[in-house]
Design a protein around this motif. Structure first.
Motif, PDB file in Angstrom:
ATOM      1  N   HIS A   7      21.023 -40.786  24.858  1.00 31.75           N
ATOM      2  CA  HIS A   7      20.469 -40.125  26.040  1.00 31.75           C
ATOM      3  C   HIS A   7      21.541 -39.723  27.047  1.00 31.75           C
ATOM      4  O   HIS A   7      21.212 -39.245  28.138  1.00 31.75           O
ATOM      5  CB  HIS A   7      19.447 -41.050  26.715  1.00 31.75           C
ATOM      6  N   GLN A   8      22.787 -39.925  26.692  1.00 32.91           N
ATOM      7  CA  GLN A   8      23.863 -39.517  27.592  1.00 32.91           C
ATOM      8  C   GLN A   8      24.012 -37.991  27.582  1.00 32.91           C
ATOM      9  O   GLN A   8      23.661 -37.341  26.598  1.00 32.91           O
ATOM     10  CB  GLN A   8      25.177 -40.171  27.160  1.00 32.91           C
ATOM     11  N   PRO A   9      24.524 -37.409  28.673  1.00 30.90           N
ATOM     12  CA  PRO A   9      24.702 -35.952  28.720  1.00 30.90           C
ATOM     13  C   PRO A   9      25.511 -35.449  27.533  1.00 30.90           C
ATOM     14  O   PRO A   9      26.525 -36.044  27.160  1.00 30.90           O
ATOM     15  CB  PRO A   9      25.456 -35.736  30.039  1.00 30.90           C
ATOM     16  N   CYS A  10      25.040 -34.380  26.906  1.00 30.02           N
ATOM     17  CA  CYS A  10      25.738 -33.806  25.757  1.00 30.02           C
ATOM     18  C   CYS A  10      25.495 -32.309  25.741  1.00 30.02           C
ATOM     19  O   CYS A  10      24.636 -31.786  26.460  1.00 30.02           O
ATOM     20  CB  CYS A  10      25.272 -34.453  24.446  1.00 30.02           C
ATOM     21  N   THR A  11      26.232 -31.613  24.916  1.00 33.26           N
ATOM     22  CA  THR A  11      26.135 -30.160  24.862  1.00 33.26           C
ATOM     23  C   THR A  11      26.084 -29.686  23.419  1.00 33.26           C
ATOM     24  O   THR A  11      26.450 -30.430  22.496  1.00 33.26           O
ATOM     25  CB  THR A  11      27.347 -29.514  25.573  1.00 33.26           C
ATOM     26  N   CYS A  12      25.641 -28.452  23.226  1.00 32.63           N
ATOM     27  CA  CYS A  12      25.666 -27.822  21.906  1.00 32.63           C
ATOM     28  C   CYS A  12      26.547 -26.584  21.921  1.00 32.63           C
ATOM     29  O   CYS A  12      26.560 -25.811  20.953  1.00 32.63           O
ATOM     30  CB  CYS A  12      24.245 -27.448  21.467  1.00 32.63           C
ATOM     31  N   ASP A  13      27.277 -26.393  22.999  1.00 31.43           N
ATOM     32  CA  ASP A  13      28.155 -25.224  23.121  1.00 31.43           C
ATOM     33  C   ASP A  13      29.342 -25.340  22.167  1.00 31.43           C
ATOM     34  O   ASP A  13      29.860 -26.433  21.926  1.00 31.43           O
ATOM     35  CB  ASP A  13      28.673 -25.098  24.551  1.00 31.43           C
ATOM     36  N   GLY A  14      29.767 -24.200  21.635  1.00 35.09           N
ATOM     37  CA  GLY A  14      30.969 -24.150  20.811  1.00 35.09           C
ATOM     38  C   GLY A  14      30.779 -24.556  19.371  1.00 35.09           C
ATOM     39  O   GLY A  14      31.760 -24.650  18.625  1.00 35.09           O
ATOM     40  N   LEU A  15      29.543 -24.795  18.939  1.00 33.01           N
ATOM     41  CA  LEU A  15      29.291 -25.196  17.555  1.00 33.01           C
ATOM     42  C   LEU A  15      28.953 -23.983  16.704  1.00 33.01           C
ATOM     43  O   LEU A  15      28.415 -22.988  17.206  1.00 33.01           O
ATOM     44  CB  LEU A  15      28.144 -26.213  17.493  1.00 33.01           C
TER      45      LEU A  15
END
Length: 255
Positions: free
Chosen positions: A171-179
């Motif tokens: 549940h920690q902040p994460c991203t899907c950018d750059g994949l």
């Protein structure tokens, strides 16, 4: 007001209003204070913050946990969004310089490496994934691009397992950018579960619709269960009286 007796509302409440309810309760307020202290104090330690989050949600009845975990915010309400992040994805406000936000797939992999998180994650998979959606082998992460409708979001055991993952790296902040395309698809699927909570919000709405449908059906039929027993008994008596009357008429004619 004692929020431990609160019944989960049929609609998602605002995170600001749900936070106020928690603050007004002495027990919830005390636990909330411990969470905020661990996750906002100078020199905040990420591990300690996550442990405080686990203690916070472990100490909440399921109904109260639902109230806080599934609260909602308008996209243009920064105060509400900040409160939601504080209670649903608690994290230290400052990260070491140069630290980048990990992708949601990296967060999943970090969870698998941690014994406690891996255990909670495994429980979640066993309780929430329909058998036809589990296409991985033992020891794998078991999350690829599958249909969100195959997750048992309205099931009690599944929702309880989901709350068991609160306070973990999932549940920690994460991203899907750059994949790349495939990884991004899997990442967005993962994010929709643990951050957007789409299967559970959708499942909650479906559960409410089922409840409403049952209520309407009950009203259409007109009587509760015990009422049908009374009607059945009256019908049986009426049939018996009719039969006895018929037999008496026949005997009278013969006699």
């Amino acid at each position: 007001m004692n929020i431990w007796a609160v019944v989960v509302p049929k609609t998602r409440g605002s995170c600001l209003s749900e936070m106020k309810v928690c603050i007004q309760d002495s027990v919830c307020n005390a636990q909330l204070s411990g969470l905020f202290k661990s996750c906002s104090e100078p020199g905040c330690d990420g591990v300690r913050c996550q442990r405080a989050a686990r203690r916070f949600y472990d100490g909440l009845p399921l109904g109260v946990a639902e109230m806080l975990v599934f609260c909602a915010c308008e996209p243009d309400d920064p105060q509400c969004l900040s409160v939601r992040a504080d209670i649903q994805s608690p994290a230290c406000p400052e990260r070491p310089e140069g630290t980048r936000t990990r992708t949601c797939l990296e967060a999943r992999d970090d969870c698998v490496k941690d014994p406690l998180c891996r255990k909670q994650y495994g429980t979640f998979q066993s309780k929430c994934l329909r058998s036809e959606s589990i296409f991985c082998h033992a020891g794998e992460s078991c999350f690829g691009p599958v249909d969100l409708d195959l997750i048992l979001g309205s099931d009690f055991e599944c929702r309880r397992a989901f709350f068991g993952t609160m306070g973990t790296v999932l549940h920690q902040p994460c991203t899907c950018d750059g994949l790349n395309s495939d990884d991004r698809h899997a990442c967005l699927f993962f994010r929709s579960i643990f951050h957007d909570k789409s299967p559970f919000v959708h499942g909650q709405n479906k559960g409410n619709e089922s409840h409403e449908a049952a209520h309407v059906e009950s009203r259409v039929l007109g009587l509760p269960w015990f009422g049908y027993q009374v009607v059945f008994l009256l019908v049986c008596i009426l049939i018996m009286v009719t039969l006895i009357t018929g037999i008496m008429v026949v005997l009278h004619k013969l006699g």
